[in-house]
Enzyme design. Structure first.
Site, PDB file in Angstrom:
ATOM      1  N   GLU A 110       0.837  -1.199   0.000  1.00  0.00           N
ATOM      2  CA  GLU A 110       0.000   0.000   0.000  1.00  0.00           C
ATOM      3  C   GLU A 110       0.875   1.253   0.000  1.00  0.00           C
ATOM      4  OE1 GLU A 110      -3.524  -1.948   2.835  1.00  0.00           O
ATOM      5  OE2 GLU A 110      -2.177  -0.440   3.652  1.00  0.00           O
ATOM      6  N   CYS A 111       0.664   2.126  -0.954  1.00  0.00           N
ATOM      7  CA  CYS A 111       1.283   3.453  -1.005  1.00  0.00           C
ATOM      8  C   CYS A 111       2.812   3.366  -0.846  1.00  0.00           C
ATOM      9  CB  CYS A 111       0.650   4.358   0.046  1.00  0.00           C
ATOM     10  SG  CYS A 111       0.895   6.131  -0.284  1.00  0.00           S
ATOM     11  N   GLY A 112       3.376   3.766   0.288  1.00  0.00           N
ATOM     12  CA  GLY A 112       4.814   3.686   0.484  1.00  0.00           C
ATOM     13  C   GLY A 112       5.341   2.280   0.307  1.00  0.00           C
TER      14      GLY A 112
END
Length: 438
Positions: A321-323
């Site tokens: 997720e994301c990072g």
């Protein structure tokens, strides 16, 4: 329907940066030091504020978000908290009426009185007009009181207090004081674990609010159990999930971890920054965080990179997720132009930007059902892979692509899995087939 009684307040404001977190944390720390058990919730998609509020109260902080969680799940969380707590505090998100489902919607639905936090630093009698407008803009809201933040003097506080509409309590003020200000960076507040003097800041905020206000518990609220009762599928029995958790990867909902555990999974936490390799695990969870702040340490930990590459290339379940997704790419470049090579298991590059690249709640239609979450990032990415799905805002806004390669699922979306056992099974159970994943 059984009900439970407990004093409760929803702390809101006209806008972000008014001081909601500082006041909520001060109240939690004050009442905790008086021997009360304080349960704190955070409205909206947020990872940083709950870290600070956990330190203030000494207890886990969960989300309370009508859109992501649904009414039944919110009702269940409040009823469970009321069973054990002496006080429930709910920190709102943004301004009182902001958002697809707002803090005002939660206060109204569960009949929770409001405590307004107003930055009084540059006003006098207009303070009362602002409070009046917030209290009356929509019907069926109960304003218990108001706390003035960033007040210049005791005389200034008296002007603010005397301006209030009849029936709204002045619950005190916090002076302008850098010693109680919670520092921020591009994604919000600095993480609690990074602040060596956090407890001193929280203690001082609690002391100052107590010395400049008449702190009293609000009247009890009645919290009823939800109509439906959650029965957890234990389909993850015997599955070990390696979960990245350190200063670079810490943005994960407590509800997600709790759901995975309730379904039988064993969680094995590890640090991509400092551990030499992945723990023995059937699946991998890479949440969001601040990989850009620890770029060199992540890139230099070659044994960890090799271990994660081996896991992904063995086609074991991996959710990023994301990072966590940025960590999967060939390279990440920070705002200073410094680039390092990372995992390279998802082809592409990412660049940290000085402005928001995505913000808002999102949902995606998977074969097993809809999954909701949110996006909030200051990076752009050029990923050389075909997106299998898109996560879209319920009203407007830029969609986020979702990438799936075998058992790897990656996107900018921070997923909420508290009401999604089907997603947990599809994404983390080793025997699930590819056509179930995306």
């Amino acid at each position: 329907m059984p009900t439970r009684s407990c004093p409760a307040l929803l702390i809101s404001a006209p806008a972000s940066h008014s001081g909601k977190t500082t006041v909520t944390a001060a109240l939690a720390r004050y009442w905790t030091k008086q021997g009360k058990q304080v349960r704190v919730f955070k409205t909206g998609p947020d990872f940083l504020d709950p870290m600070l509020l956990e330190r203030a109260s000494g207890l886990p902080v969960h989300q309370l978000d009508l859109w992501m969680m649904g009414e039944d799940n919110c009702r269940r969380r409040l009823a469970e908290a009321a069973q054990e707590a002496d006080l429930i505090l709910i920190e709102g998100v943004m301004g009182l009426y902001d958002g697809h489902t707002s803090s005002a919607d939660i206060a109204r639905l569960f009949a929770i009185p409001l405590l307004l936090v107003i930055d009084g630093s540059a006003m006098a009698q207009t303070f009362g007009a602002l409070v009046y407008g917030l209290a009356h803009y929509q019907p069926d809201l109960q304003v218990f009181g108001v706390v003035a933040n960033r007040v210049n003097s005791a005389g200034h506080a008296r002007y603010l207090q005397h301006s209030l509409p009849e029936g709204i309590h002045f619950c005190g003020y916090l002076p302008s004081n850098e010693a109680i200000t919670l520092p921020e960076r591009h994604l919000g507040l600095v993480q609690a674990a990074e602040l060596s003097d956090l407890d001193a800041r929280l203690d001082l905020a609690a002391e100052q609010l107590a010395s400049h206000g008449a702190l009293q518990l609000p009247p009890p609220c009645e919290f009823s159990d939800p109509i439906s009762h959650k029965v957890w599928d234990e389909g993850l029995n015997g599955v070990t999930i390696a979960v990245a958790r350190d200063a670079a990867f810490s943005f994960i909902y407590r509800d997600n971890l709790q759901t995975l555990q309730q379904m039988g999974a064993q969680l094995s936490f590890f640090s991509p920054l400092s551990d030499a390799a992945l723990p023995e695990a059937d699946a991998l969870y890479l949440p969001g965080g601040y990989p850009e702040l620890y770029l060199d340490a992540l890139a230099d930990n070659q044994t960890m990179l090799q271990s994660i590459r081996a896991h992904v290339r063995a086609d074991k379940p991996t959710v990023a997720e994301c990072g966590g997704m940025l960590y999967l790419l060939n390279g990440l470049t920070d705002q200073a132009g410094h680039r390092r090579e990372l995992l390279g298991v998802l082809p592409g590059e990412a660049l940290m930007e000085p402005h928001l690249g995505g913000l808002g709640v999102l949902s995606a239609p998977f074969p097993f059902g809809e999954v909701r979450g949110h996006t909030f990032h200051f990076s752009s990415s050029q990923i050389r892979a075909e997106a299998t799905l898109e996560a879209a805002h319920p009203v407007h806004g830029k969609p986020e692509p979702i990438y799936q390669q075998g058992r790897l699922l990656a996107s900018y979306v921070h997923w909420y899995l508290g009401e999604q056992p089907e997603a947990c099974l599809a994404w983390f159970k080793p025997t699930c087939s590819d056509d179930v994943v995306a």
